[in-house]
Design an enzyme around this catalytic site. Sequence first.
Site, mmCIF file in Angstrom:
data_model
loop_
_atom_site.group_PDB
_atom_site.id
_atom_site.type_symbol
_atom_site.label_atom_id
_atom_site.label_comp_id
_atom_site.label_asym_id
_atom_site.label_seq_id
_atom_site.Cartn_x
_atom_site.Cartn_y
_atom_site.Cartn_z
ATOM 1 N N LYS A 271 0.851 -1.194 0.000
ATOM 2 C CA LYS A 271 0.000 0.000 0.000
ATOM 3 C C LYS A 271 0.886 1.243 0.000
ATOM 4 C CE LYS A 271 -2.977 2.682 3.113
ATOM 5 N NZ LYS A 271 -3.583 2.732 4.466
ATOM 6 N N ASP A 276 -2.252 10.688 3.532
ATOM 7 C CA ASP A 276 -3.654 10.332 3.751
ATOM 8 C C ASP A 276 -4.340 11.365 4.633
ATOM 9 O OD1 ASP A 276 -6.078 9.072 3.904
ATOM 10 O OD2 ASP A 276 -5.437 7.612 5.403
ATOM 11 N N LYS A 283 -9.559 13.412 8.362
ATOM 12 C CA LYS A 283 -8.997 13.035 9.652
ATOM 13 C C LYS A 283 -8.898 14.258 10.570
ATOM 14 C CE LYS A 283 -5.947 9.347 7.959
ATOM 15 N NZ LYS A 283 -6.431 8.238 8.807
ATOM 16 N N ASP A 294 1.791 6.534 5.587
ATOM 17 C CA ASP A 294 0.794 5.604 5.067
ATOM 18 C C ASP A 294 1.272 4.894 3.807
ATOM 19 O OD1 ASP A 294 -1.592 4.423 5.698
ATOM 20 O OD2 ASP A 294 -2.837 5.831 4.586
ATOM 21 N N ASP A 353 -11.805 7.473 4.226
ATOM 22 C CA ASP A 353 -10.582 7.253 4.988
ATOM 23 C C ASP A 353 -10.234 5.769 5.089
ATOM 24 O OD1 ASP A 353 -8.342 8.005 6.425
ATOM 25 O OD2 ASP A 353 -9.382 7.973 8.361
ATOM 26 N N GLU A 355 -9.236 3.938 2.680
ATOM 27 C CA GLU A 355 -8.796 3.986 1.291
ATOM 28 C C GLU A 355 -7.761 2.927 0.944
ATOM 29 O OE1 GLU A 355 -5.373 5.013 3.127
ATOM 30 O OE2 GLU A 355 -7.340 5.801 3.652
ATOM 31 N N ARG A 357 -7.627 -0.278 1.473
ATOM 32 C CA ARG A 357 -8.222 -1.480 0.891
ATOM 33 C C ARG A 357 -8.741 -1.223 -0.522
ATOM 34 N NH1 ARG A 357 -12.263 -1.524 5.830
ATOM 35 N NH2 ARG A 357 -10.408 -0.464 6.630
#
Length: 500
Positions: A271, A276, A283, A294, A353, A355, A357
């Site tokens: 990933k 993010d 967030k 991230d 959020d 995201e 996956r």
Amino acid sequence: MDLAVAAVAPAALALDKHPALIVAVSGKTLSAGATALDAASEGALAMALAHAGFDGKAGQTLPLYSLPGIKAGLVLVVGTGALPDSGELSLQVWHKVALASVKAVPGKIGKALSTLAELPVAGSSLASRISDLARFALEASYRFDNYKSKKPEAGDLLARLTLAIADKAELKIAKDALIWGQCIGTGQSFARDLGNQPPNVAYPGYLSEMARALGDDGSVSVDVLGEAEMHKLGMHCLLSVSAGSAHEAQLVTMTYNGGKAKDAPVVLVGKGITFDTGGISLKPGAGMDEMKYDMCGAASVLGVMAAIKLAKLKLNVVGVIACAENMPSGTATRPGDIVKTMSGQTVEILNTDAEGRLVLCDALTYVERFKPAAVVDIATLTGACVVALGKVASGLFSTQDALADELLAAGQRVDDRAWRMPVWDDYQELLDSPFADIANIGGPTAGSITAACYLARFTKAYPWAHLDIAGTAWLSGAQKGSTGRPVPLLLEFLRARAAV
């Protein structure tokens, strides 16, 4: 830091030309190296420890200067704690001791000789101890000061560490082990560097440039897909994440062919969310700077590819990183949007959020083309995993017991541990959507499990495991920074596969 191995018997330590020697004390018991130096100094070493009240706790260090009868100007004593009934140190204590020993030697000394390979460590051989000491030394000496206007002076860091072994007949084994340990340490440091880069530098295109650099010598072939190519492939789930960003998403494939031509590759999928914000599901502002981490799943894949290239590992490995920036804007994906994945399944995006996956599911479908022997995805996926396991263990999810056991054993061997969590069908109903085939979140409970269950729907074609590294990929607080985990775990997993 330069690393080397030398055959130096304990009896020869007192006359060794290194300006610093590292020896161990287990509680009140001197190691073989420390015993030899105590004899050469006519008891001065033991007397100095007694006067200093040194009790040999694990990681405790004491510098002793100008001991009589010893050529080295500094003898650094490091404690291991009292040995347990088994007579062997745990891997966790071993790790702590090795790190402390390197950090405690003043850089101005320049060179040091460590005798720690003589210590008894549970489940270890001389080769594994040398390998461990090499990568631990690189871990201890790691610095990220690229953006400091005033750089540390060269004398602040130890220039060279030599690892002593007692038996000259084992020198070849030790030298080979040193190289492997350096490869792990180099890969881990590379992953740490990528994670620590600021997000205005490490955008998706930067990661693809780093991948291309790995392929400059031809040992790794690199292919990069932009958004137009991904759109043609139907990767609308991945593209939904980058919809609000000025930076184009990238899907990067790195292929290393170290095994036989017909051998199915092991595929690693990382990933790579380079920043993010949470998108429209924004967030909280506090601590959002840490969302540059991230992309540590992608960084770990890049680190692994860098290491196996150096090690010339005899295995076919494909590394795929799905890179995007998750930003809010007028073009960003909204909660409630429904998108189609590359697999043809539709997803109702209830929270932008969640995201990771979304980029991974299309990447996991994409890698079917490689007909993999196994696929492991690595992602800073859920805060729920941090709540469950903290910073100690990565979450491991798999529907295949044999693959899970391989990964767990690899993590245990290199002190980069994981803990297995369920991916039971009982949890799948939490992802039901009234409007699409699947929702991208499963409600307030079992967050890391439902995230893994979501990914499992896209991995029916091959053996698959998922590592949630949200708690282990970086440290917060005053000493915040990327850890480079789980590069050691993954490399040990691949090394074991190559050996078979």
